[in-house]
Design a protein around this motif. Structure first.
Motif, PDB file in Angstrom:
ATOM      1  N   ILE A  14      39.677  30.955  40.626  1.00  0.00           N
ATOM      2  CA  ILE A  14      39.203  31.902  41.632  1.00  0.00           C
ATOM      3  C   ILE A  14      39.144  33.275  40.974  1.00  0.00           C
ATOM      4  N   GLU A  15      37.935  33.826  40.899  1.00  0.00           N
ATOM      5  CA  GLU A  15      37.679  35.076  40.176  1.00  0.00           C
ATOM      6  C   GLU A  15      37.330  36.193  41.151  1.00  0.00           C
ATOM      7  N   THR A  16      37.877  37.388  40.899  1.00  0.00           N
ATOM      8  CA  THR A  16      37.534  38.566  41.690  1.00  0.00           C
ATOM      9  C   THR A  16      36.962  39.622  40.757  1.00  0.00           C
ATOM     10  N   PHE A  17      35.739  40.053  41.060  1.00  0.00           N
ATOM     11  CA  PHE A  17      35.048  41.057  40.253  1.00  0.00           C
ATOM     12  C   PHE A  17      34.359  42.036  41.197  1.00  0.00           C
ATOM     13  N   GLU A  18      34.702  43.309  41.074  1.00  0.00           N
ATOM     14  CA  GLU A  18      34.146  44.373  41.905  1.00  0.00           C
ATOM     15  C   GLU A  18      34.211  44.032  43.397  1.00  0.00           C
ATOM     16  N   GLY A  19      35.365  43.528  43.827  1.00  0.00           N
ATOM     17  CA  GLY A  19      35.594  43.232  45.234  1.00  0.00           C
ATOM     18  C   GLY A  19      35.003  41.925  45.730  1.00  0.00           C
ATOM     19  N   LYS A  20      34.312  41.191  44.879  1.00  0.00           N
ATOM     20  CA  LYS A  20      33.708  39.921  45.277  1.00  0.00           C
ATOM     21  C   LYS A  20      34.492  38.773  44.658  1.00  0.00           C
ATOM     22  N   THR A  21      34.721  37.730  45.446  1.00  0.00           N
ATOM     23  CA  THR A  21      35.475  36.571  44.997  1.00  0.00           C
ATOM     24  C   THR A  21      34.547  35.377  44.844  1.00  0.00           C
ATOM     25  N   ASP A  22      34.757  34.624  43.774  1.00  0.00           N
ATOM     26  CA  ASP A  22      33.946  33.446  43.503  1.00  0.00           C
ATOM     27  C   ASP A  22      34.856  32.332  43.004  1.00  0.00           C
ATOM     28  N   PHE A  67      41.414  36.817  37.604  1.00  0.00           N
ATOM     29  CA  PHE A  67      41.218  35.459  38.088  1.00  0.00           C
ATOM     30  C   PHE A  67      42.519  34.690  38.079  1.00  0.00           C
ATOM     31  N   GLU A  68      42.583  33.717  38.991  1.00  0.00           N
ATOM     32  CA  GLU A  68      43.738  32.845  39.113  1.00  0.00           C
ATOM     33  C   GLU A  68      43.264  31.425  38.873  1.00  0.00           C
ATOM     34  N   ARG A  69      44.036  30.678  38.073  1.00  0.00           N
ATOM     35  CA  ARG A  69      43.596  29.350  37.677  1.00  0.00           C
ATOM     36  C   ARG A  69      44.723  28.348  37.880  1.00  0.00           C
ATOM     37  N   ASN A  70      44.354  27.186  38.446  1.00  0.00           N
ATOM     38  CA  ASN A  70      45.256  26.043  38.420  1.00  0.00           C
ATOM     39  C   ASN A  70      44.562  24.966  37.593  1.00  0.00           C
ATOM     40  N   ASP A  71      45.005  23.754  37.648  1.00  0.00           N
ATOM     41  CA  ASP A  71      44.437  22.699  36.801  1.00  0.00           C
ATOM     42  C   ASP A  71      42.948  22.455  37.030  1.00  0.00           C
ATOM     43  N   SER A  72      42.463  22.639  38.257  1.00  0.00           N
ATOM     44  CA  SER A  72      41.088  22.237  38.540  1.00  0.00           C
ATOM     45  C   SER A  72      40.215  23.317  39.185  1.00  0.00           C
ATOM     46  N   ILE A  73      40.796  24.464  39.548  1.00  0.00           N
ATOM     47  CA  ILE A  73      40.040  25.520  40.240  1.00  0.00           C
ATOM     48  C   ILE A  73      40.357  26.870  39.598  1.00  0.00           C
ATOM     49  N   GLN A 132      32.294  25.496  36.240  1.00  0.00           N
ATOM     50  CA  GLN A 132      31.072  25.275  37.030  1.00  0.00           C
ATOM     51  C   GLN A 132      31.250  25.963  38.376  1.00  0.00           C
ATOM     52  N   LYS A 133      30.368  26.909  38.713  1.00  0.00           N
ATOM     53  CA  LYS A 133      30.464  27.614  40.000  1.00  0.00           C
ATOM     54  C   LYS A 133      30.348  26.617  41.147  1.00  0.00           C
ATOM     55  N   LYS A 134      31.215  26.767  42.152  1.00  0.00           N
ATOM     56  CA  LYS A 134      31.155  25.878  43.322  1.00  0.00           C
ATOM     57  C   LYS A 134      29.996  26.223  44.240  1.00  0.00           C
ATOM     58  N   HIS A 135      29.680  27.505  44.363  1.00  0.00           N
ATOM     59  CA  HIS A 135      28.620  27.954  45.266  1.00  0.00           C
ATOM     60  C   HIS A 135      27.678  28.905  44.535  1.00  0.00           C
ATOM     61  N   PRO A 136      26.848  28.372  43.632  1.00  0.00           N
ATOM     62  CA  PRO A 136      25.948  29.252  42.870  1.00  0.00           C
ATOM     63  C   PRO A 136      24.923  29.924  43.778  1.00  0.00           C
ATOM     64  N   LYS A 137      24.618  31.184  43.451  1.00  0.00           N
ATOM     65  CA  LYS A 137      23.670  31.956  44.252  1.00  0.00           C
ATOM     66  C   LYS A 137      22.278  31.992  43.637  1.00  0.00           C
ATOM     67  N   ASN A 138      22.169  31.543  42.360  1.00  0.00           N
ATOM     68  CA  ASN A 138      20.876  31.506  41.690  1.00  0.00           C
ATOM     69  C   ASN A 138      20.907  30.464  40.566  1.00  0.00           C
ATOM     70  N   LYS A 139      19.783  30.291  39.880  1.00  0.00           N
ATOM     71  CA  LYS A 139      19.678  29.279  38.819  1.00  0.00           C
ATOM     72  C   LYS A 139      20.642  29.555  37.670  1.00  0.00           C
ATOM     73  N   ALA A 140      20.815  30.818  37.312  1.00  0.00           N
ATOM     74  CA  ALA A 140      21.708  31.156  36.203  1.00  0.00           C
ATOM     75  C   ALA A 140      23.149  30.737  36.505  1.00  0.00           C
ATOM     76  N   GLU A 141      23.587  30.902  37.746  1.00  0.00           N
ATOM     77  CA  GLU A 141      24.956  30.537  38.119  1.00  0.00           C
ATOM     78  C   GLU A 141      25.150  29.023  38.209  1.00  0.00           C
ATOM     79  N   GLU A 142      24.072  28.267  38.255  1.00  0.00           N
ATOM     80  CA  GLU A 142      24.173  26.807  38.292  1.00  0.00           C
ATOM     81  C   GLU A 142      24.588  26.226  36.945  1.00  0.00           C
ATOM     82  N   LYS A 143      24.374  26.978  35.884  1.00  0.00           N
ATOM     83  CA  LYS A 143      24.675  26.490  34.535  1.00  0.00           C
ATOM     84  C   LYS A 143      26.174  26.555  34.265  1.00  0.00           C
ATOM     85  N   ALA A 144      26.693  25.499  33.646  1.00  0.00           N
ATOM     86  CA  ALA A 144      28.110  25.434  33.303  1.00  0.00           C
ATOM     87  C   ALA A 144      28.401  26.328  32.098  1.00  0.00           C
ATOM     88  N   ILE A 145      29.641  26.802  32.026  1.00  0.00           N
ATOM     89  CA  ILE A 145      30.069  27.662  30.924  1.00  0.00           C
ATOM     90  C   ILE A 145      31.194  26.975  30.168  1.00  0.00           C
TER      91      ILE A 145
END
Length: 124
Positions: A54-62, A46-52, A77-90
């Motif tokens: 970008i993670e790559t896992f098994e060829g998929k970027t999020d 993953f690559e991180r700046n102050d506010s974003i 917090q995921k920008k484009h969650p695909k399900n309820k679990a991804e909506e939760k902040a970490i």
């Protein structure tokens, strides 16, 4: 009684120890996180700046947004969650740092169960 007298200096020395936390060095850059799932080694880059982040896992970027709580703690917090679990902040908390890596704990916001891991900084 002798044991208590001998134990007291040891406890005093341990209380003076503070783990190194130079978190500012890890706010931005490119990182790698290795971990195991069901005995299979996985790697996330993953690559991180102050506010974003970008993670790559098994060829998929999020993409996730970052809200820094302090120099050593932030919330993802995921920008484009695909399900309820991804909506939760970490919640991410850097526990210790070294020259090119840090140990952290993470878990969903509001849930006491946390996991630990180590991240290696690949580049600035």
């Amino acid at each position: 009684m002798k044991r208590i007298v001998l134990l007291a200096p040891l406890l005093l020395l341990m209380s003076c120890y503070n783990a190194e936390r130079n978190c500012a060095n890890f706010k931005t850059g490119k990182f790698k996180f290795d971990y195991e799932i069901n005995g299979v080694k996985k790697t996330t880059v993953f690559e991180r700046n102050d506010s974003i982040e970008i993670e790559t896992f098994e060829g998929k970027t999020d993409t996730s947004t970052i809200r820094w709580v302090n120099d050593c703690e932030y919330v993802l917090q995921k920008k484009h969650p695909k399900n309820k679990a991804e909506e939760k902040a970490i919640d991410m908390k850097i526990l210790t740092t070294s020259k090119n890596s840090y140990t952290f704990e993470f878990g969903m916001v509001g849930i006491a169960t946390k996991q630990k891991g180590t991240v290696i900084k690949i580049s600035d």
